[in-house]
Design a protein around this motif. Structure first.
Motif, PDB file in Angstrom:
ATOM      1  N   ASP A   8      11.235   7.293  -7.672  1.00  0.00           N
ATOM      2  CA  ASP A   8      10.900   7.961  -6.404  1.00  0.00           C
ATOM      3  C   ASP A   8       9.425   8.337  -6.380  1.00  0.00           C
ATOM      4  OD1 ASP A   8      13.641   8.197  -5.311  1.00  0.00           O
ATOM      5  OD2 ASP A   8      13.941   9.458  -7.080  1.00  0.00           O
ATOM      6  N   LYS A  49       3.465  -0.517  -5.949  1.00  0.00           N
ATOM      7  CA  LYS A  49       4.223  -0.500  -4.695  1.00  0.00           C
ATOM      8  C   LYS A  49       4.819  -1.871  -4.393  1.00  0.00           C
ATOM      9  CE  LYS A  49       3.330   1.875  -1.070  1.00  0.00           C
ATOM     10  NZ  LYS A  49       4.378   2.911  -1.155  1.00  0.00           N
ATOM     11  N   LEU A  54       6.200  -3.628  -6.540  1.00  0.00           N
ATOM     12  CA  LEU A  54       7.426  -3.675  -7.328  1.00  0.00           C
ATOM     13  C   LEU A  54       8.520  -2.798  -6.729  1.00  0.00           C
ATOM     14  CD1 LEU A  54       5.895  -3.429 -10.935  1.00  0.00           C
ATOM     15  CD2 LEU A  54       6.564  -5.496  -9.702  1.00  0.00           C
ATOM     16  N   CYS A  55       8.107  -1.721  -6.071  1.00  0.00           N
ATOM     17  CA  CYS A  55       9.070  -0.796  -5.452  1.00  0.00           C
ATOM     18  C   CYS A  55       8.374  -0.108  -4.286  1.00  0.00           C
ATOM     19  CB  CYS A  55       9.570   0.221  -6.476  1.00  0.00           C
ATOM     20  SG  CYS A  55      10.868   1.304  -5.847  1.00  0.00           S
ATOM     21  N   LYS A  56       8.560  -0.624  -3.090  1.00  0.00           N
ATOM     22  CA  LYS A  56       7.788  -0.166  -1.931  1.00  0.00           C
ATOM     23  C   LYS A  56       8.121   1.262  -1.513  1.00  0.00           C
ATOM     24  CE  LYS A  56      10.902  -2.222   1.530  1.00  0.00           C
ATOM     25  NZ  LYS A  56      10.967  -3.174   2.661  1.00  0.00           N
ATOM     26  N   GLU A  57       9.272   1.792  -1.958  1.00  0.00           N
ATOM     27  CA  GLU A  57       9.674   3.144  -1.573  1.00  0.00           C
ATOM     28  C   GLU A  57       9.002   4.218  -2.439  1.00  0.00           C
ATOM     29  OE1 GLU A  57      11.598   3.746   1.098  1.00  0.00           O
ATOM     30  OE2 GLU A  57      11.464   1.587   1.417  1.00  0.00           O
ATOM     31  N   THR A  58       8.379   3.811  -3.535  1.00  0.00           N
ATOM     32  CA  THR A  58       7.783   4.778  -4.461  1.00  0.00           C
ATOM     33  C   THR A  58       6.606   5.502  -3.829  1.00  0.00           C
ATOM     34  OG1 THR A  58       8.453   3.493  -6.398  1.00  0.00           O
ATOM     35  CG2 THR A  58       6.646   5.039  -6.704  1.00  0.00           C
ATOM     36  N   LYS A  60      12.470   1.807 -10.400  1.00  0.00           N
ATOM     37  CA  LYS A  60      13.202   2.398  -9.293  1.00  0.00           C
ATOM     38  C   LYS A  60      12.782   3.855  -9.114  1.00  0.00           C
ATOM     39  CE  LYS A  60      15.744  -1.225  -8.373  1.00  0.00           C
ATOM     40  NZ  LYS A  60      15.565  -1.991  -7.116  1.00  0.00           N
ATOM     41  N   LYS A 102      11.340  -3.371 -13.506  1.00  0.00           N
ATOM     42  CA  LYS A 102      12.619  -2.923 -12.953  1.00  0.00           C
ATOM     43  C   LYS A 102      12.509  -1.497 -12.409  1.00  0.00           C
ATOM     44  CE  LYS A 102      15.387  -5.856 -16.028  1.00  0.00           C
ATOM     45  NZ  LYS A 102      16.463  -5.893 -17.060  1.00  0.00           N
TER      46      LYS A 102
END
Length: 340
Positions: free
Chosen positions: A216, A246, A248-252, A214, A212
């Motif tokens: 930055d 990435k 899991l969260c491509k913006e990281t 999120k 999960k």
């Protein structure tokens, strides 16, 4: 927005740890930076030593004059003829090549040095990659969600903070304070590091830990426990870990901190400089890298390993953890200051 000055760019050094060692009758310790002057040495309990009576400064060396003050014999540091009063953990961890000193005993036998110095040529530590979104949040003063994912060093092992001494903080909390003071931005930090583990464990654990996610920014700081893998496999694991996270969260965005060098007399931990070079080849400016092995190798040209370590084996001490604080603070704050 304020610019941040790392410890290696300061002209006044405070609380540098020194440890006296004896070899061939000479007992001395080392100071890290050039042309040390106005030097004050004190014990951990605050008692100030007298220059010319207790010690003398010769170049970067602090020579012990009062032999009633504590010092180590060099053969003890190689785990030879160690007296029984020197508390160690060699049997507990089956370490044979070097003296694995009890962190509390080592702390009690450290001295602290304050001095003025010349700004000293220091190796390049920060190799910048993509941190665009992170920097923009800092420029706008927005909260930054950060995950620290590493080993015992990311848990500040053998630091005064980890041992419960008041007045000390984890190096990542010091970074948080610096970012708030210079950028006006809060950092929400989750530390999921696990002592004694490396990238193989991280690859098996990240999906469950970060399903999960999120964040930055994720700070990856493994390497000390990956010696046996070899540098290429280590770097490959880090690449796979970043690609997986990435997904899991491509913006990281990511910062990778390499490990400092371990005690070179020990056969358990090795190859930290080679690990960093493989990271550079693997990421080539795409991921921000911080080279802690460069800092430790520089310091070991001027100081004994026991003076930058919290156990004489592989963990930093309070002084070297300042370089973690400085390198990460400089990476974040000065990038934001340049962008502002």
């Amino acid at each position: 927005m304020k610019k941040y000055r790392p410890v290696w760019q300061c002209s006044r050094i405070k609380d540098e740890i020194i440890v006296f060692t004896e070899k061939d009758g000479a007992v001395c310790a080392g100071l890290a930076f050039d042309n040390p002057h106005n030097v004050t040495i004190r014990k951990r309990n605050g008692k100030v030593l007298k220059e010319g009576v207790d010690y003398a400064v010769k170049g970067n060396a602090v020579v012990l004059l009062d032999k009633n003050l504590f010092f180590y014999n060099e053969e003890w540091l190689k785990n030879e003829n160690v007296p029984t009063f020197v508390e160690n953990e060699n049997k507990q961890y089956d370490v044979r090549d070097v003296l694995l000193i009890s962190p509390r005993f080592l702390r009690e036998t450290q001295f602290l040095a304050d001095y003025d110095c010349d700004v000293t040529d220091f190796p390049e530590m920060v190799f910048r990659g993509n941190l665009e979104k992170t920097v923009q949040k800092l420029v706008r003063g927005e909260k930054l969600d950060v995950i620290l994912f590493g080993d015992s060093i990311s848990n500040a092992a053998n630091s005064s903070w980890e041992m419960g001494f008041g007045g000390y903080v984890h190096w990542i909390d010091a970074v948080k304070k610096n970012v708030l003071g210079c950028c006006g931005a809060e950092m929400n930090i989750v530390n999921v590091s696990r002592s004694g583990y490396g990238t193989e464990w991280a690859l098996s654990a990240y999906k469950e830990k970060f399903k999960k996610m999120k964040a930055d920014l994720v700070i990856i700081a493994f390497g000390m426990n990956d010696s046996a893998l070899g540098a290429k496999k280590f770097a490959s694991n880090v690449r796979e870990l970043i690609e997986g996270m990435k997904s899991l969260c491509k913006e990281t965005e990511f910062i990778v901190i390499s490990s400092p060098s371990a005690n070179k007399d020990c056969k358990l931990f090795y190859g930290q400089s080679e690990q960093f070079e493989e990271l550079r080849k693997t990421f080539g400016g795409k991921i921000t890298l911080i080279n802690m092995s460069a800092a430790s190798d520089f310091l070991m040209k001027r100081k004994k390993y026991i003076e930058i370590s919290g156990n004489n084996l592989n963990h930093p001490n309070d002084f070297f953890y300042e370089f973690y604080e400085s390198a990460l603070s400089e990476t974040l704050i000065n990038a934001a200051e340049s962008e502002n």
